[in-house]
Each structure stands twice: as C-alpha cells, then as structure tokens.
Design a protein around this motif. Structure first.
Motif, mmCIF file in Angstrom:
data_model
loop_
_atom_site.group_PDB
_atom_site.id
_atom_site.type_symbol
_atom_site.label_atom_id
_atom_site.label_comp_id
_atom_site.label_asym_id
_atom_site.label_seq_id
_atom_site.Cartn_x
_atom_site.Cartn_y
_atom_site.Cartn_z
ATOM 1 N N PHE A 56 0.841 -1.203 0.000
ATOM 2 C CA PHE A 56 0.000 0.000 0.000
ATOM 3 C C PHE A 56 0.875 1.251 0.000
ATOM 4 O O PHE A 56 0.601 2.226 -0.715
ATOM 5 C CB PHE A 56 -0.917 0.015 1.216
ATOM 6 C CG PHE A 56 -2.125 -0.870 1.109
ATOM 7 C CD1 PHE A 56 -2.986 -0.788 0.022
ATOM 8 C CD2 PHE A 56 -2.422 -1.787 2.103
ATOM 9 C CE1 PHE A 56 -4.105 -1.611 -0.078
ATOM 10 C CE2 PHE A 56 -3.539 -2.616 2.022
ATOM 11 C CZ PHE A 56 -4.380 -2.526 0.925
ATOM 12 N N SER A 57 1.929 1.248 0.808
ATOM 13 C CA SER A 57 2.824 2.403 0.881
ATOM 14 C C SER A 57 3.540 2.627 -0.443
ATOM 15 O O SER A 57 3.637 3.758 -0.939
ATOM 16 C CB SER A 57 3.855 2.203 2.004
ATOM 17 O OG SER A 57 3.215 2.067 3.250
ATOM 18 N N GLU A 58 4.041 1.551 -1.032
ATOM 19 C CA GLU A 58 4.779 1.679 -2.288
ATOM 20 C C GLU A 58 3.864 2.063 -3.452
ATOM 21 O O GLU A 58 4.297 2.733 -4.391
ATOM 22 C CB GLU A 58 5.512 0.376 -2.583
ATOM 23 C CG GLU A 58 6.640 0.101 -1.592
ATOM 24 C CD GLU A 58 7.396 -1.166 -1.893
ATOM 25 O OE1 GLU A 58 6.809 -2.056 -2.562
ATOM 26 O OE2 GLU A 58 8.558 -1.292 -1.459
ATOM 27 N N SER A 59 2.590 1.666 -3.376
ATOM 28 C CA SER A 59 1.662 2.033 -4.451
ATOM 29 C C SER A 59 1.466 3.541 -4.530
ATOM 30 O O SER A 59 1.209 4.092 -5.606
ATOM 31 C CB SER A 59 0.308 1.339 -4.253
ATOM 32 O OG SER A 59 -0.380 1.873 -3.123
ATOM 33 N N GLN A 62 3.589 5.480 -6.977
ATOM 34 C CA GLN A 62 3.343 5.333 -8.413
ATOM 35 C C GLN A 62 2.474 6.450 -8.992
ATOM 36 O O GLN A 62 2.618 6.786 -10.173
ATOM 37 C CB GLN A 62 2.678 3.973 -8.695
ATOM 38 C CG GLN A 62 3.418 2.785 -8.118
ATOM 39 C CD GLN A 62 4.838 2.677 -8.622
ATOM 40 O OE1 GLN A 62 5.093 2.872 -9.808
ATOM 41 N NE2 GLN A 62 5.768 2.360 -7.723
ATOM 42 N N ASP A 63 1.565 7.012 -8.197
ATOM 43 C CA ASP A 63 0.609 7.954 -8.776
ATOM 44 C C ASP A 63 0.555 9.297 -8.056
ATOM 45 O O ASP A 63 -0.350 10.095 -8.292
ATOM 46 C CB ASP A 63 -0.801 7.335 -8.804
ATOM 47 C CG ASP A 63 -1.251 6.842 -7.435
ATOM 48 O OD1 ASP A 63 -0.663 7.258 -6.431
ATOM 49 O OD2 ASP A 63 -2.197 6.033 -7.376
ATOM 50 N N ALA A 64 1.534 9.573 -7.211
ATOM 51 C CA ALA A 64 1.522 10.835 -6.470
ATOM 52 C C ALA A 64 2.079 11.970 -7.319
ATOM 53 O O ALA A 64 2.975 11.779 -8.145
ATOM 54 C CB ALA A 64 2.342 10.696 -5.188
ATOM 55 N N GLN A 88 14.418 8.671 -3.059
ATOM 56 C CA GLN A 88 15.487 9.478 -3.642
ATOM 57 C C GLN A 88 15.408 9.528 -5.165
ATOM 58 O O GLN A 88 15.794 10.524 -5.789
ATOM 59 C CB GLN A 88 16.856 8.919 -3.220
ATOM 60 C CG GLN A 88 17.199 9.158 -1.758
ATOM 61 C CD GLN A 88 18.483 8.449 -1.367
ATOM 62 O OE1 GLN A 88 18.990 7.603 -2.101
ATOM 63 N NE2 GLN A 88 19.015 8.791 -0.201
ATOM 64 N N LYS A 89 14.916 8.460 -5.770
ATOM 65 C CA LYS A 89 14.888 8.356 -7.232
ATOM 66 C C LYS A 89 13.633 8.974 -7.850
ATOM 67 O O LYS A 89 13.512 9.039 -9.074
ATOM 68 C CB LYS A 89 14.981 6.890 -7.645
ATOM 69 C CG LYS A 89 16.284 6.213 -7.220
ATOM 70 C CD LYS A 89 16.278 4.738 -7.559
ATOM 71 C CE LYS A 89 17.554 4.049 -7.083
ATOM 72 N NZ LYS A 89 17.526 2.586 -7.376
ATOM 73 N N MET A 90 12.708 9.436 -7.028
ATOM 74 C CA MET A 90 11.441 9.943 -7.547
ATOM 75 C C MET A 90 11.638 11.276 -8.250
ATOM 76 O O MET A 90 12.460 12.106 -7.853
ATOM 77 C CB MET A 90 10.414 10.065 -6.422
ATOM 78 C CG MET A 90 10.036 8.734 -5.813
ATOM 79 S SD MET A 90 8.655 8.852 -4.695
ATOM 80 C CE MET A 90 7.346 9.279 -5.826
ATOM 81 N N GLN A 91 10.856 11.485 -9.304
ATOM 82 C CA GLN A 91 10.967 12.690 -10.115
ATOM 83 C C GLN A 91 9.898 13.721 -9.764
ATOM 84 O O GLN A 91 9.631 14.631 -10.545
ATOM 85 C CB GLN A 91 10.849 12.317 -11.599
ATOM 86 C CG GLN A 91 11.888 11.326 -12.066
ATOM 87 C CD GLN A 91 13.309 11.855 -11.889
ATOM 88 O OE1 GLN A 91 13.619 12.973 -12.297
ATOM 89 N NE2 GLN A 91 14.166 11.050 -11.261
#
Length: 276
Positions: A56-59, A62-64, A88-91
C-alpha cells in the motif's frame, strides 16, 4: 492527514502500525480539489499482512504528484533505507515532514537542527518542514506549499466527497482503534474487524461486527472476564461511531478465531488486503 483534510479520516493511536490500508482524504474548495493518500508506515515485513501494508505504501509512489514523507523527532532513518532509496529516485517534489517537534524539550533549536541536517543528508532533494500535527503547527504553511506544487487537472471526485472509503470501513477502523488503545502486546496486531451488517435509516444505524483473532487465547483476552473487556470496547466504539455518523448507533460485536490469518493469502484477500 486528518489535520489537512479537517476531518477525522484516519484512526490515530500512540502505537506503531496503526494504519493498515491506503486511505484517501479529499479537500474541496470552490476552485480546488486536493486528494491526500494516507498509507501505512514503512516497515520491514515479517508476515504477509505487513507485506500488504508495505505494498500500500509503495503504491502511493506510483501515482503521487507530491510526496509527503512523514517522520518525527525520534525515528531512526536507517531502518527504512530501502524505501528511502526509492524516494530518492522519484521525479516529483518531496516534502519531508518532521512531526512531533512539540516533544523536543531542552535545546530544542539545536536538536531540531541536528535532525534536519541528518535528513538532508539522506534526502538532499527534499524540502524539509518541521511540524506538530497535534498542535497544528506548520499545517497552514504545508497546505499552501502543496497548493503551489500540485499540477492543474480536472477533479477526480465529487465536490461533496471526503474520502474514497465506504461507511463500513470506518466502522471497522473505529472498533480496531479502541482495541489498539485498550489491549497490550501482540493482541491488537492480531485483530481484524469485519462489519457483517450495516442497516441505516434516518435516525439510527444497526451494526453487527466481528472481531477476528488468530488464537483461542486471544479470543479470551478480547472478551475478558465475564465479557467486561469486550463491553468496554463496544461502549467506546459506539460513542465514537455516534460522533462520526451523528446518529444513534446500535452495535453488536462478536469475536471469532481465524487461525494465523495474518499469514494467509486467502484470508488477507477476504479482508481487503490486496493492493491493486
């Protein structure tokens, strides 16, 4: 999230792992809609239920459009390094919220500075905001910052909607909250609550709920001597439900055993722990 939405959408206790599902809270104004997604805390899973909670946390990654990573003044960052590496890798913009700053006593400025420095090393691209959700400190600043960072898009939900969850979900969560508050050790974490009957009219709601535990000994603890413990849970849950729904509540709670349900994929699917 409760402070940001202005309604009590997620249950909250002093115990870890209170949140098990991904819960959306929706803020609507005349010209804006913000959808907040509250997820379980990040942890290293020891059984299938915790694997579902982590999913749930990792999902949410994906769409934030904006990620709020909530920590506090005592958390050890190193315990969640695997998850932090994904952050860290999120854009997308990341705001790190250091909650519970009201608990800093002596040398609070120096202590807070050390915490900020430590987190800045781990998440150098994150914007860091100290807050106190309990005292509403920093919440207005946070909300304004979120508004500036969010992209424009059509509204996802109806303007009157506060959450994506049905009424039955909040019944089970409120009952589970009381169990977390009134019982110790492993018992609250071995509990799942299912609402089997929810019949509503203009003035009242009739509810039948089942508390599932993993072992017969836990069933005895939940019920208590001469049913006293279960009666306390029922009474406090009914009061909270009446405040939540603003109606008279007739609540019946039963206790059943579903052996080792936290490690059973079939049971977890039946209980709704199946992140899509």
């Amino acid at each position: 999230m409760n402070q940001l939405v202005g309604e009590r959408i997620s249950i909250a206790t002093f115990k870890a792992q209170t949140t098990r599902h991904r819960i959306m809270g929706i803020v609507n104004t005349d010209d804006m809609q913000i959808v907040f997604s509250d997820t379980p805390g990040v942890l290293k899973p020891n059984y299938k239920l915790q694997e579902s909670m982590l999913a749930f946390s990792e999902s949410a990654l994906q769409d934030a459009d904006v990620l709020l990573y909530v920590t506090d003044v005592v958390e050890n960052p190193e315990k969640n390094m695997d998850f932090l590496q994904k952050v860290q890798k999120m854009q997308i913009p990341v705001i790190l919220l250091i909650n519970k700053i009201d608990e800093l006593k002596e040398k609070s400025n120096e202590a807070l500075g050390n915490i900020v420095t430590r987190w800045h090393t781990l998440l150098p691209n994150a914007e860091i905001l100290p807050i106190s959700a309990k005292n509403k400190f920093g919440i207005d600043i946070l909300l304004k910052r979120i508004q500036k960072l969010l992209p424009e898009s059509p509204a996802y939900f109806d303007k009157e909607q506060l959450t994506d969850k049905p009424a039955r979900f909040f019944v089970s969560e409120i009952i589970r909250e009381k169990i977390l508050l009134f019982y110790d050790k492993e018992v609250p974490y071995s509990v799942e609550v299912v609402v089997e009957r929810f019949k509503e009219d203009d003035q009242k709601i009739h509810i039948n709920a089942v508390i599932y535990v993993e072992r017969d000994s836990q069933k005895g603890i939940i019920i208590g001597h001469q049913g006293v413990a279960l009666k306390k849970v029922s009474t406090e849950a009914r009061k909270a439900l009446e405040r939540f729904f603003d109606k008279h509540i007739f609540l019946e709670i039963f206790v059943k055993v579903n052996k080792e349900w936290r490690s059973s994929e079939r049971a977890l699917n039946n209980f709704g722990y199946n992140p899509e």
